[in-house]
Write an enzyme that holds these catalytic residues in place. Structure first.
Site, PDB file in Angstrom:
ATOM      1  N   ASP A 138      31.310  12.486  20.280  1.00 50.73           N
ATOM      2  CA  ASP A 138      30.497  12.492  18.947  1.00 50.73           C
ATOM      3  C   ASP A 138      29.887  13.705  18.922  1.00 50.73           C
ATOM      4  O   ASP A 138      28.562  13.652  18.590  1.00 50.73           O
ATOM      5  CB  ASP A 138      29.854  11.218  18.789  1.00 50.73           C
TER       6      ASP A 138
ATOM      7  N   PHE B 122      22.133   2.652  15.080  1.00 50.26           N
ATOM      8  CA  PHE B 122      21.652   1.706  16.313  1.00 50.26           C
ATOM      9  C   PHE B 122      20.218   0.984  15.882  1.00 50.26           C
ATOM     10  O   PHE B 122      20.211  -0.246  16.112  1.00 50.26           O
ATOM     11  CB  PHE B 122      21.322   2.703  17.638  1.00 50.26           C
TER      12      PHE B 122
ATOM     13  N   VAL C 227      14.008   5.005  15.780  1.00 51.28           N
ATOM     14  CA  VAL C 227      13.445   5.872  16.871  1.00 51.28           C
ATOM     15  C   VAL C 227      12.063   6.059  16.555  1.00 51.28           C
ATOM     16  O   VAL C 227      11.501   6.726  15.681  1.00 51.28           O
ATOM     17  CB  VAL C 227      14.336   7.113  17.223  1.00 51.28           C
TER      18      VAL C 227
ATOM     19  N   LYS D 250      13.854   4.313  21.256  1.00 49.77           N
ATOM     20  CA  LYS D 250      14.871   3.782  20.406  1.00 49.77           C
ATOM     21  C   LYS D 250      15.071   2.414  20.435  1.00 49.77           C
ATOM     22  O   LYS D 250      15.293   1.709  21.718  1.00 49.77           O
ATOM     23  CB  LYS D 250      16.462   4.527  20.966  1.00 49.77           C
TER      24      LYS D 250
ATOM     25  N   LEU E   4      10.258   8.456  14.065  1.00 54.54           N
ATOM     26  CA  LEU E   4      10.864   9.703  14.307  1.00 54.54           C
ATOM     27  C   LEU E   4      12.232   9.683  13.264  1.00 54.54           C
ATOM     28  O   LEU E   4      12.485  11.003  12.720  1.00 54.54           O
ATOM     29  CB  LEU E   4      11.200   9.933  15.797  1.00 54.54           C
ATOM     30  N   GLY E   5      13.012   8.748  13.358  1.00 64.44           N
ATOM     31  CA  GLY E   5      14.130   8.805  12.660  1.00 64.44           C
ATOM     32  C   GLY E   5      14.877   7.493  12.722  1.00 64.44           C
ATOM     33  O   GLY E   5      14.249   6.403  13.267  1.00 64.44           O
ATOM     34  N   GLU E   6      15.795   7.315  11.814  1.00 61.47           N
ATOM     35  CA  GLU E   6      16.540   5.899  11.914  1.00 61.47           C
ATOM     36  C   GLU E   6      18.240   6.211  11.815  1.00 61.47           C
ATOM     37  O   GLU E   6      18.591   7.119  10.949  1.00 61.47           O
ATOM     38  CB  GLU E   6      16.027   5.057  10.708  1.00 61.47           C
ATOM     39  N   GLY E   7      18.826   5.251  12.226  1.00 65.00           N
ATOM     40  CA  GLY E   7      20.431   5.471  12.279  1.00 65.00           C
ATOM     41  C   GLY E   7      21.148   4.298  12.510  1.00 65.00           C
ATOM     42  O   GLY E   7      20.353   3.141  12.418  1.00 65.00           O
TER      43      GLY E   7
END
Length: 386
Positions: free
Chosen positions: A223, A110, A113, A126, A105-108
């Site tokens: 944040d 951390f 996901v 996550k 779904l996504g990446e950041g």
């Protein structure tokens, strides 16, 4: 920002951090740029013991004991104990089809996901990047805060996993992804948000922040940004990612002194300059997001001309004048918005962006103002998730 930790993990399901945070002001903490987590989820939960959510002397959980047990605040509640399910790594590996690429779904900072399926329920998983430095303290903070906070405008944490070097969190799945993606995403799959939905989302996000700020012991989110506001199938806004959240100052203090962490463009000036963190530092971040909702412009964009990279450096005069505001309203809205609502929203955003914390309204006041603006135009929107 980075957080270093030992690879030698103890037996306690919630490990103790072994190193300090590295300050990198302006680095985004979001773990998914289009992050999708879910509403309408039901799952069996097992209550963890207090020892399973304790991490020793540095534990955020010990601070949470200052909350009134089981207290209710508005539509939200602080639970006496966390109702989190402890998942095995094998369960989550199976749920995400071995973290297959097509479930991403996504990446950041951390990690990544993934979408998963547990007991016929769609979830978001996550997964900490075991080779990265960021994540351990954020992982703990997420458990200690979201494990005990219950509110319609906070993303629901369903459980966690800690096995060896594997750290994972399991959330409800939010079908419509992030506010950031709807405002700034491109492609046929991204539909512009109409005015009514923008106002609904702003009210939902304000409700979540107001809940945090009016708890027995104030919680500073730290944040607040568009990528951390996720939307369910009915476009109900829910605040996600509590990795940087802090308990607010005690009654005898006006602020906390902390290492500067957060995202450039959203962090309040007093926090960036001094490390002094106030409850109303969150209000500044909310003001930035409110301006993004109005204008469709990112808080920071290096592609804009010199002097216009940072949105708050030049936008304020446009928020007080009807004609100037029309010139900066999101072009995707066209003229399909009531100026009699947009202008007071813009003026409210300007108040949130006041340079001094004491000059900013409280989130409770912000929420009341937004609801009043919505009521004055009779534009309350209800969306069928189907």
């Amino acid at each position: 920002m980075g957080i270093c930790f030992s690879s030698d993990q103890p037996n306690d399901p919630t490990p103790t951090p072994t190193a300090t945070a590295t300050v990198t002001p302006g680095t985004s903490h979001s773990d998914t740029t289009s992050g999708s987590y879910s509403s309408n989820t039901t799952t069996t939960t097992t209550t963890t013991s207090s020892s399973s959510t304790s991490s020793g002397g540095n534990s955020i959980n010990s601070s949470l004991s200052s909350f009134s047990v089981g207290s209710s605040i508005g539509y939200g509640q602080i639970l006496a104990t966390s109702n989190l399910r402890v998942f095995t790594f094998a369960e989550l590996k199976s749920a995400t089809k071995n973290f297959r690429a097509d479930t991403l779904l996504g990446e950041g900072g951390f990690g990544k996901v993934f979408r998963g399926w547990l007991d016929s329920t769609t979830v978001a998983v996550k997964k900490l990047n075991s080779e990265g430095y960021q994540g351990l303290e954020e992982w703990q903070s997420e458990i200690h805060f979201l494990g005990r906070l219950s509110h319609p405008n906070l993303v629901k944490l369903l459980g966690y996993c800690y096995e060896g070097t594997e750290l994972l969190l399991v959330y409800e799945y939010m079908q419509k992804g992030s506010l950031e993606n709807h405002l700034f995403g491109r492609g046929a799959a991204v539909q512009p948000l109409p005015w009514d939905l923008r106002l609904k989302i702003a009210i939902g996000a304000a409700s979540g922040l107001s809940f945090l700020h009016t708890s027995d012991r104030e919680i500073i989110y730290r944040d607040f940004k568009a990528s951390n506001i996720l939307l369910d199938g009915s476009y109900n806004a829910k605040i996600s990612d509590f990795g940087l959240a802090k308990l607010g100052p005690s009654a005898s203090q006006s602020h906390l002194s902390t290492a500067v962490m957060g995202t450039l463009g959203y962090a309040a000036p007093e926090y960036m300059q001094t490390g002094h963190l106030y409850v109303k530092s969150d209000v500044y971040g909310f003001g930035v997001v409110l301006v993004e909702i109005l204008t469709g412009l990112r808080a920071v964009d290096a592609n804009r001309p010199t002097g216009f990279h940072n949105l708050t450096d030049w936008i304020k005069p446009h928020l007080q004048d009807r004609r100037k505001l029309k010139n900066v309203m999101d072009r995707q809205l066209g003229d399909k918005y009531p100026i009699k609502a947009a202008l007071p929203v813009a003026k409210l955003a300007s108040k949130c962006l006041a340079p001094e914390p004491k000059m900013r309204p409280s989130m409770k006041e912000v929420l009341e103002d937004l609801k009043g603006i919505q009521a004055s135009t009779n534009r309350t929107v209800v969306v069928n998730p189907n």
